[in-house]
Structure formats: C-alpha cells, structure tokens
Design an enzyme around this catalytic site. Structure first.
Site, PDB file in Angstrom:
ATOM      1  CG  HIS A   8     -27.113 -74.231  64.098  1.00  0.00           C
ATOM      2  ND1 HIS A   8     -27.576 -75.246  64.765  1.00  0.00           N
ATOM      3  CD2 HIS A   8     -26.477 -74.196  63.160  1.00  0.00           C
ATOM      4  CE1 HIS A   8     -27.508 -76.251  63.709  1.00  0.00           C
ATOM      5  NE2 HIS A   8     -26.742 -75.579  62.568  1.00  0.00           N
ATOM      6  CE  LYS A  12     -22.835 -68.149  65.088  1.00  0.00           C
ATOM      7  NZ  LYS A  12     -22.416 -69.386  64.831  1.00  0.00           N
ATOM      8  CB  THR A  36     -17.722 -72.700  61.882  1.00  0.00           C
ATOM      9  OG1 THR A  36     -18.398 -72.437  63.158  1.00  0.00           O
ATOM     10  CG2 THR A  36     -17.811 -74.105  61.625  1.00  0.00           C
ATOM     11  N   GLY A  37     -16.106 -69.920  61.317  1.00  0.00           N
ATOM     12  CA  GLY A  37     -15.943 -68.494  61.242  1.00  0.00           C
ATOM     13  C   GLY A  37     -16.832 -67.666  62.212  1.00  0.00           C
ATOM     14  CB  THR A  38     -20.167 -66.578  62.571  1.00  0.00           C
ATOM     15  OG1 THR A  38     -20.231 -66.518  61.241  1.00  0.00           O
ATOM     16  CG2 THR A  38     -20.906 -65.566  63.285  1.00  0.00           C
ATOM     17  CB  THR A  39     -18.625 -70.431  66.312  1.00  0.00           C
ATOM     18  OG1 THR A  39     -19.956 -70.802  65.927  1.00  0.00           O
ATOM     19  CG2 THR A  39     -18.333 -71.023  67.783  1.00  0.00           C
ATOM     20  CB  SER A  55     -19.279 -68.299  57.955  1.00  0.00           C
ATOM     21  OG  SER A  55     -20.497 -68.478  58.457  1.00  0.00           O
ATOM     22  N   GLY A  56     -19.885 -71.259  58.787  1.00  0.00           N
ATOM     23  CA  GLY A  56     -20.468 -72.583  58.524  1.00  0.00           C
ATOM     24  C   GLY A  56     -21.242 -72.550  57.071  1.00  0.00           C
ATOM     25  CG  ASP A  61     -20.641 -76.592  59.358  1.00  0.00           C
ATOM     26  OD1 ASP A  61     -20.382 -76.283  60.307  1.00  0.00           O
ATOM     27  OD2 ASP A  61     -21.823 -76.031  58.935  1.00  0.00           O
ATOM     28  CG  ASP A  81     -32.184 -73.333  66.784  1.00  0.00           C
ATOM     29  OD1 ASP A  81     -32.837 -74.085  67.191  1.00  0.00           O
ATOM     30  OD2 ASP A  81     -32.314 -72.203  66.405  1.00  0.00           O
ATOM     31  CG  HIS A  88     -24.969 -74.376  57.127  1.00  0.00           C
ATOM     32  ND1 HIS A  88     -25.542 -73.480  57.791  1.00  0.00           N
ATOM     33  CD2 HIS A  88     -24.049 -75.048  58.131  1.00  0.00           C
ATOM     34  CE1 HIS A  88     -25.228 -73.420  58.931  1.00  0.00           C
ATOM     35  NE2 HIS A  88     -24.444 -74.148  59.202  1.00  0.00           N
ATOM     36  CG  ASP A  91     -22.278 -78.073  53.911  1.00  0.00           C
ATOM     37  OD1 ASP A  91     -22.060 -78.786  53.065  1.00  0.00           O
ATOM     38  OD2 ASP A  91     -22.102 -76.718  53.912  1.00  0.00           O
ATOM     39  NE  ARG A  97     -22.239 -89.178  55.164  1.00  0.00           N
ATOM     40  CZ  ARG A  97     -21.306 -89.649  54.397  1.00  0.00           C
ATOM     41  NH1 ARG A  97     -20.780 -90.892  54.846  1.00  0.00           N
ATOM     42  NH2 ARG A  97     -20.646 -88.932  53.805  1.00  0.00           N
TER      43      ARG A  97
END
Length: 127
Positions: A8, A12, A36-39, A55-56, A61, A81, A88, A91, A97
């Site tokens: 989150h 990061k 994921t994209g931003t991470t 990005s998530g 995700d 966080d 999201h 997601d 799960r």
C-alpha cells in the site's frame, strides 16, 4: 521461484528497504520478483529488476492472483496499511482469500516477510 511484491502507498518505502536488505539472497537464488505497478516502479527506481503488473487499483492485485492460481507465484509479500481505506479492498480480500484457498504463503508485514526469507535461506542451504 517467483515472489510477488505488493505494498500500500504508506508501505512502499518499507518494501523498497526490505527488498534492498535481501537483494543478494534474491539474486543468488535466481528468485523472480513481480509486483503491482506502483510498487514495481518504486523498486525499479531503487535499481531492482522487477516485472510489473498494473497498479493495484487498476487490477494489479487481480493479475497477481491470476498468476498465483495458475501456479506461477510461489509466495506473496504484501505490506498492508491496516489503518487506511483502499478503493480496491475487494481485490485485496480476494487475493488474500485465494492465498488461503491455494495454500500460498502470504506475509503482510516486514516481520513476516523476514521470516519467509529466513525460511527460504534455510531451505535452500539444505538442498
């Protein structure tokens, strides 16, 4: 082995530090990292090789979850966080799960991530 990395926004920087702390291990054992994209962008800016998904909030995700159910992800490190609101969250819940459904290890904080890395180091030394 493939490890997926997700963080989150408020986590990061922690993720970058975590991966930097263990980069020699990841490289030595040829562990593929996806994110994921931003991470992933944060990790790239830190000089790390990473395969980026979306990005998530835009489906990253879900992309990682899809790879996981196809047997293409062995572990997920997701620095969450727990106090923030996330658009999201559905997601995120689905990803968590599916980790349980498919028996995929999931670390949701740096302490659990460290235990994962230590466990992998021990396992790989025995091989």
């Amino acid at each position: 082995m493939t490890i997926a990395l997700i963080a989150h926004d408020s986590k990061k920087v922690d993720m970058v530090g975590f991966v930097r702390d263990h980069i020699d291990f990841f490289k030595e054992h040829n562990i593929k990292l996806i994110a994921t994209g931003t991470t992933g962008t944060y990790l790239e800016k830190a000089g790390l090789e990473i395969e980026k998904m979306l990005s998530g909030p835009l489906g990253g995700d879900a992309q990682i979850a899809s790879r996981m159910v196809e047997g293409k992800v062995d572990m997920i490190i997701f620095f969450r966080d727990p106090l923030g609101k996330h658009p999201h969250e559905v997601d995120v819940s689905m990803l968590m799960r599916l980790c349980d459904v498919h028996n995929i290890p999931l670390a949701t904080n740096p302490a659990a991530g460290l235990r994962f890395v230590q466990s992998l180091e021990h396992e790989m030394k025995e091989q």
